[in-house]
Design an enzyme around this catalytic site. Structure first.
Site, PDB file in Angstrom:
ATOM      1  N   THR A  73     -26.462  -9.055  11.031  1.00  0.00           N
ATOM      2  CA  THR A  73     -27.316  -8.721   9.892  1.00  0.00           C
ATOM      3  C   THR A  73     -26.468  -8.079   8.801  1.00  0.00           C
ATOM      4  OG1 THR A  73     -29.154  -8.402  11.409  1.00  0.00           O
ATOM      5  CG2 THR A  73     -29.394  -7.461   9.194  1.00  0.00           C
ATOM      6  N   ASN A  92       0.803  -1.216   0.000  1.00  0.00           N
ATOM      7  CA  ASN A  92       0.000   0.000   0.000  1.00  0.00           C
ATOM      8  C   ASN A  92       0.842   1.276   0.000  1.00  0.00           C
ATOM      9  OD1 ASN A  92       0.279  -1.488   2.569  1.00  0.00           O
ATOM     10  ND2 ASN A  92      -0.395   0.416   3.485  1.00  0.00           N
ATOM     11  N   HIS A 151     -13.712   0.086   0.080  1.00  0.00           N
ATOM     12  CA  HIS A 151     -13.447   1.520  -0.107  1.00  0.00           C
ATOM     13  C   HIS A 151     -12.162   1.807  -0.870  1.00  0.00           C
ATOM     14  CE1 HIS A 151     -10.404   2.581   3.094  1.00  0.00           C
ATOM     15  NE2 HIS A 151     -10.817   1.448   3.614  1.00  0.00           N
ATOM     16  N   CYS A 181       2.056   9.999  11.822  1.00  0.00           N
ATOM     17  CA  CYS A 181       2.277  10.999  12.855  1.00  0.00           C
ATOM     18  C   CYS A 181       1.631  10.518  14.147  1.00  0.00           C
ATOM     19  CB  CYS A 181       1.670  12.322  12.426  1.00  0.00           C
ATOM     20  SG  CYS A 181       2.052  13.671  13.534  1.00  0.00           S
TER      21      CYS A 181
HETATM   22  C1  PLP Z   1      -6.526  -0.226   3.381  1.00  0.00           C
HETATM   23  C2  PLP Z   1      -5.812  -1.490   3.602  1.00  0.00           C
HETATM   24  C3  PLP Z   1      -6.239  -2.415   4.568  1.00  0.00           C
HETATM   25  C4  PLP Z   1      -7.379  -2.119   5.514  1.00  0.00           C
HETATM   26  O1  PLP Z   1      -8.627  -2.109   4.887  1.00  0.00           O
HETATM   27  P1  PLP Z   1      -9.871  -1.415   5.638  1.00  0.00           P
HETATM   28  O2  PLP Z   1     -11.036  -1.764   4.799  1.00  0.00           O
HETATM   29  O3  PLP Z   1      -9.579   0.047   5.662  1.00  0.00           O
HETATM   30  O4  PLP Z   1      -9.928  -2.012   7.000  1.00  0.00           O
HETATM   31  C5  PLP Z   1      -5.560  -3.604   4.686  1.00  0.00           C
HETATM   32  N1  PLP Z   1      -4.514  -3.887   3.897  1.00  0.00           N
HETATM   33  C6  PLP Z   1      -4.071  -3.038   2.948  1.00  0.00           C
HETATM   34  C7  PLP Z   1      -2.930  -3.428   2.086  1.00  0.00           C
HETATM   35  C8  PLP Z   1      -4.699  -1.812   2.776  1.00  0.00           C
HETATM   36  O5  PLP Z   1      -4.244  -0.963   1.859  1.00  0.00           O
END
Ligand code: PLP
Length: 388
Positions: free
Chosen positions: A240, A154, A204, A327
């Protein structure tokens, strides 16, 4: 140059697409039935959940019965790792292998297991952020119950050799999990081709809302249930269903795999132009693998500046970006990913991550190329570390 708003933090989250919004809206308004209810309103909701599960399964090459909706990537990672550890412990196996560059949802799940007596090996990446299948093979022991390796990082966008690592694990009878949260929707992801036993994804990060994700669990993997209390998700994850969000995820996955190569090429072309311009700034390093990387990701480290200060300055100019450094209580810690890759603390503190998405335009790139060099120069003028 006239100020504009540029969202270049798509690895942090993405905007909900119009198509996803349109798909989920009816379930937010009139389709409010509980999917467990017997009457028509409930049956319609359960039908919509099933249709979304089919969309998700088709997008990933999985069976409908192998997909479990969760609250997101973090929950999926927790479930896969803690569940596999439980299976391992029952068989007397208490060793886990992962990499030093995983998301905190993986690292801290492993950390929690260490407190319970599990042993965890954190494989160190090369300077590009890559861990090899050979390293995985060498780390496996008689008591290894799980290997967890992310598909794409990421922070720096580096793509890991997951298929090769999964193959090594299968030869040795070890369960394999991959955090594919960043990869899904960016590169083609087929669970059979990858050979993963478990795969995490999050809505998301691919234009669905926050708070919805999925865990793929291959048929035959007896992962224990994660939430007690009901028969939802085949009895393995009670609660649910978040029907609108589930519908959104199904639609987002369908959209994400459509013309995935064309979209990636477009992003790569914009990213390359951005990189070329920003690499003209003195004392800058590009992070991540030169070719094995996500097409929308550009990660740079600027010497002698604080990433956080740069972010604030960019925010004033309308640019949303992120820094590898987190941070905490006023002190900026350099990114665990960049330091694991061997980057000095000083350089890692000056990191900037720009992650492009489908909504970005060439005008966005022009604007960033005009604004970012100017901001870096101004911060360096004020920096006691800068002597250039
Ligand atoms: C964003 C992310 C997560 C966490 O996902 P969420 O839906 O925000 O809990 C886990 N692993 C990686 C590599 C991510 O980029």
């Amino acid at each position: 140059m006239e100020k504009r708003f540029v969202y270049a933090d798509n690895a942090a989250t993405t905007r909900i697409s119009e198509s996803v919004l349109a798909a989920m809206m009816p379930a937010l308004r009139e389709g409010y039935g509980n999917p467990s209810a017997v009457y028509k309103l409930g049956r319609e909701a359960s039908g919509a959940v099933l249709a979304a599960r089919k969309q998700a399964a088709d997008a990933l090459g999985a069976k409908v019965s192998e997909l479990y909706f969760t609250s997101g990537g973090s929950e999926s990672d927790n479930w896969a790792i803690k569940g596999a550890a439980q299976l391992g412990a029952a068989a007397g196996k208490r060793h886990i292998v992962t990499t030093a560059v995983e998301h905190h949802a993986v690292l801290e799940s492993c950390g929690a297991l260490e407190k319970q007596g599990f042993e965890v090996t954190y494989l160190r990446p090369d300077v590009y952020g890559r861990v090899t299948a050979e390293q995985v093979a060498a780390a496996l022991r008689e008591d290894t119950c799980l290997v967890s390796m992310m598909l794409a990082n990421n922070e720096v966008g580096t793509i890991m050799p997951v298929r090769e690592a999964a193959a090594v694990c299968h030869e040795r009878g070890v369960l394999f999990h991959t955090d594919a949260v960043q990869a899904v929707g960016q590169i083609p992801v087929d669970v059979r081709e990858l050979g993963a036993d478990m795969l995490s994804l999050s809505g998301h990060k691919l234009h669905a809302p926050k708070g919805i994700g999925a865990l793929y669990i291959r048929t035959g993997v007896m992962l224990p249930r994660f939430i007690d209390g009901g028969s939802q998700e085949r009895g393995r994850r009670a609660g649910t269903e978040n029907v609108p969000a589930v519908i959104a995820l199904g639609q987002a996955l369908t959209d994400a795999v459509r013309d995935i190569r064309g979209r990636a090429e477009r992003l790569a072309a914009m990213r390359d132009r951005l990189a070329e311009g920003l690499l003209k700034i003195p004392a800058v390093t590009m992070n991540g693998h030169p070719t094995e990387r996500l097409s929308g990701n550009l990660s740079l480290s600027f010497d002698a500046i604080e990433g956080e200060s740069l972010l604030l300055m960019l925010d004033m100019r309308g640019i949303c970006a992120s820094s590898g450094s987190a941070c905490a209580a006023g002190s900026t810690e350099p990114s665990h990913v960049l330091t694991a890759m061997g980057q000095s603390e000083r350089l890692a503190k000056g990191s900037l991550r720009l992650t492009l998405g489908d909504e970005n335009t060439e005008e966005d790139i022009d604007y960033m190329l005009a604004v970012i060099p100017e901001c870096v120069a101004r911060l360096r003028e004020m920096s006691p570390l800068w002597k250039g």
